[in-house]
Design a protein around this motif. Structure first.
Motif, PDB file in Angstrom:
ATOM      1  N   LEU A 280       0.826  -1.199   0.000  1.00 16.06           N
ATOM      2  CA  LEU A 280       0.000   0.000   0.000  1.00 16.06           C
ATOM      3  C   LEU A 280       0.867   1.258   0.000  1.00 16.06           C
ATOM      4  CD1 LEU A 280      -2.786  -1.021   2.557  1.00 16.06           C
ATOM      5  CD2 LEU A 280      -2.966  -0.888   0.070  1.00 16.06           C
ATOM      6  N   LEU A 281       1.960   1.210   0.739  1.00 16.58           N
ATOM      7  CA  LEU A 281       2.832   2.379   0.832  1.00 16.58           C
ATOM      8  C   LEU A 281       3.406   2.755  -0.534  1.00 16.58           C
ATOM      9  CD1 LEU A 281       5.331   3.090   3.711  1.00 16.58           C
ATOM     10  CD2 LEU A 281       5.918   3.665   1.379  1.00 16.58           C
ATOM     11  N   ARG A 282       3.642   1.740  -1.372  1.00 19.32           N
ATOM     12  CA  ARG A 282       4.259   2.038  -2.673  1.00 19.32           C
ATOM     13  C   ARG A 282       3.337   2.874  -3.556  1.00 19.32           C
ATOM     14  NH1 ARG A 282       4.131  -3.472  -6.337  1.00 19.32           N
ATOM     15  NH2 ARG A 282       1.888  -3.856  -6.172  1.00 19.32           N
ATOM     16  N   THR A 283       2.042   2.859  -3.262  1.00 16.51           N
ATOM     17  CA  THR A 283       1.124   3.678  -4.062  1.00 16.51           C
ATOM     18  C   THR A 283       1.332   5.168  -3.792  1.00 16.51           C
ATOM     19  OG1 THR A 283      -0.654   3.600  -2.399  1.00 16.51           O
ATOM     20  CG2 THR A 283      -0.585   1.817  -4.020  1.00 16.51           C
ATOM     21  N   TYR A 284       2.029   5.486  -2.710  1.00 12.34           N
ATOM     22  CA  TYR A 284       2.341   6.880  -2.385  1.00 12.34           C
ATOM     23  C   TYR A 284       3.689   7.308  -2.981  1.00 12.34           C
ATOM     24  CZ  TYR A 284      -1.465   6.941   1.037  1.00 12.34           C
ATOM     25  OH  TYR A 284      -2.692   6.904   1.648  1.00 12.34           O
ATOM     26  N   LEU A 285       4.451   6.354  -3.492  1.00  9.65           N
ATOM     27  CA  LEU A 285       5.772   6.663  -4.031  1.00  9.65           C
ATOM     28  C   LEU A 285       5.675   7.076  -5.497  1.00  9.65           C
ATOM     29  CD1 LEU A 285       7.867   3.725  -2.520  1.00  9.65           C
ATOM     30  CD2 LEU A 285       7.504   6.014  -1.570  1.00  9.65           C
ATOM     31  N   VAL A 286       6.544   8.013  -5.879  1.00 11.36           N
ATOM     32  CA  VAL A 286       6.600   8.479  -7.264  1.00 11.36           C
ATOM     33  C   VAL A 286       7.899   7.974  -7.888  1.00 11.36           C
ATOM     34  CG1 VAL A 286       6.495  10.484  -8.785  1.00 11.36           C
ATOM     35  CG2 VAL A 286       5.418  10.573  -6.524  1.00 11.36           C
ATOM     36  N   PRO A 287       7.824   7.241  -8.999  1.00 13.08           N
ATOM     37  CA  PRO A 287       9.063   6.762  -9.623  1.00 13.08           C
ATOM     38  C   PRO A 287       9.721   7.844 -10.468  1.00 13.08           C
ATOM     39  CG  PRO A 287       7.172   5.959 -10.836  1.00 13.08           C
ATOM     40  CD  PRO A 287       6.620   6.720  -9.662  1.00 13.08           C
ATOM     41  N   HIS A 288      11.010   7.984 -10.308  1.00 16.34           N
ATOM     42  CA  HIS A 288      11.809   8.841 -11.197  1.00 16.34           C
ATOM     43  C   HIS A 288      12.290   7.986 -12.357  1.00 16.34           C
ATOM     44  CE1 HIS A 288      15.644  10.983 -12.355  1.00 16.34           C
ATOM     45  NE2 HIS A 288      14.790  11.974 -12.363  1.00 16.34           N
ATOM     46  N   GLN A 289      12.612   8.598 -13.477  1.00 15.54           N
ATOM     47  CA  GLN A 289      13.036   7.843 -14.664  1.00 15.54           C
ATOM     48  C   GLN A 289      14.276   6.989 -14.411  1.00 15.54           C
ATOM     49  OE1 GLN A 289      13.747  10.783 -17.651  1.00 15.54           O
ATOM     50  NE2 GLN A 289      15.536  11.650 -16.638  1.00 15.54           N
TER      51      GLN A 289
END
Length: 402
Positions: A212-221
């Motif tokens: 669930l926490l990963r849904t708050y993370l933003v991936p950089h290129q």
């Protein structure tokens, strides 16, 4: 101390510099040909560019020196025609570590050469081939970057350091923006966050569930994962110290390295992160207010009984002219400066305005090389193979890969 070997590119008019620098424990060799300079440079600790015969220039020779892997970190001092800021910036961008404008004072020249040699020796002594120290959680490392004085480049260092470590551990690094003001990590990386640490602070289930926490993370290129900072400077927009601790421990279950941009407000949230950190990076600028702020922070942490790792001091040169020497700073803090990031305002301004960090935009520039050196101090040249192969399975699940 062993003999210092200095290599100087110049002509007969450079002899006064040779005389000024030559002494019992320092040998100066003058050459007139840039090709000979490139051939002899690996056997010397410091390279000085004084008179460069055309069609080459100090800029082109600096770039040639930096293109040789063996000379990537060798100190280069350039004697410039004047104190013109634009010329200084061009030389620094080309790879020079320091620039002196003419006319040259013999005492200043000697001091600059001595400082460059000491920094080079210190960095090579610190440079490891493997992880430098054990961590509190085997195979996982928490790095907190902060400065008790704002405006010294803490976010710049944190973001570029995270990218440098991510280059060694692809998709194995996350960065948390814990700045008590408006978070700027996303700005530096040019990513847009729909949800931030503020919203995560109100989601108890996601705080302990990495899926669930990963849904708050933003991936950089690059593969770096970002937990964005608050969109408002209101202190209540940040989660409590207990929640921050929980978030860090949850992220460290999956990511081999978590970097925290701690900002400049030493509150309970930051102190909690510091006490759980494996590495604490303190960014300072070469001025008395910055050093005074660091002293005040140390006193505050001591008074409240906080126990933190021995900090790594990073000197960010914010001024075109040297305000305080390395010796001044180390004497004031009673700690060694591990890495010095050279002055280059145009490069930093371009990086933050374009949303492309220095390490990505200009990886061969002196600031990028110094930040990469800092990453090496923390995690070594390469990660151990076994832990990396084990991590790939976990990270693959995290990123939704088979």
């Amino acid at each position: 101390m062993s003999e210092i070997k200095v290599l100087l590119l110049g002509d007969a008019s450079s002899e006064h510099m040779v005389s000024a620098l030559d002494r019992e424990d320092r040998k100066v060799t003058r050459v007139a040909d840039p090709d000979e300079l490139l051939r002899l440079a690996p056997a010397h600790q410091v390279v000085i560019l004084d008179i460069v015969p055309p069609p080459r220039t100090a800029v082109s020779v600096s770039r040639e020196l930096r293109s040789v892997p063996e000379l990537a970190d060798r100190p280069i001092l350039v004697i410039a025609a004047s104190d013109d800021v634009e010329e200084r910036i061009r030389l620094l961008e080309a790879g020079a570590d320091d620039v002196i404008g003419r006319p040259v004072d013999a005492r200043e020249l000697e001091a600059r050469v001595e400082a460059l040699d000491l920094r080079y020796r210190h960095s090579t002594e610190l440079r490891p081939d493997i992880v430098m120290s054990p961590t509190k959680r085997e195979g996982h490392r928490l790095v907190v970057v902060l400065s008790p004085k704002g405006g010294v480049g803490t976010t710049t260092v944190a973001v570029n350091l995270a990218l440098a470590i991510n280059n060694r551990l692809p998709q194995g690094v996350a960065i948390m923006d814990l700045d008590s003001g408006v978070g700027h990590v996303t700005t530096h990386l040019n990513v847009r966050a729909r949800q931030t640490i503020t919203e995560l602070g109100h989601d108890p289930q996601a705080q302990t569930d990495m899926d669930l926490l990963r849904t708050y993370l933003v991936p950089h290129q690059s593969g770096l994962q970002v937990l964005a900072g608050p969109l408002t400077p209101a202190l209540e927009s940040l989660p409590s110290a207990d929640i921050v601790t929980t978030l860090l421990e949850t992220m460290l279950l999956v990511f081999p390295v978590v970097v925290v941009d701690g900002g400049s407000v030493v509150d309970d949230r930051l102190v909690g992160a510091l006490e759980r950190a494996d590495d604490v990076i303190i960014v300072v600028s070469p001025d008395f207010p910055a050093l005074k702020s660091v002293h005040a922070m140390f006193d505050y942490l001591r008074e409240r009984g906080a126990t933190i790792p021995e900090p790594t001091i990073v000197l960010n040169e914010l001024f075109a002219r040297e305000m305080l020497t390395i010796a001044d700073i180390e004497g004031a803090l009673l700690k060694k400066v591990a890495v010095r990031i050279p002055y280059d305002p145009e490069l930093y301004l371009r990086a933050v305005n374009e949303g492309t960090p220095v390490l990505a935009a200009q990886p061969a520039s002196p600031p990028a090389r110094r930040i990469d050196q800092l990453a090496t101090l923390l995690v070594g040249v390469d990660a151990p193979e076994a832990p990396l192969s084990r991590r790939r399975g976990v990270l693959g699940a995290l990123l939704g890969r088979s």
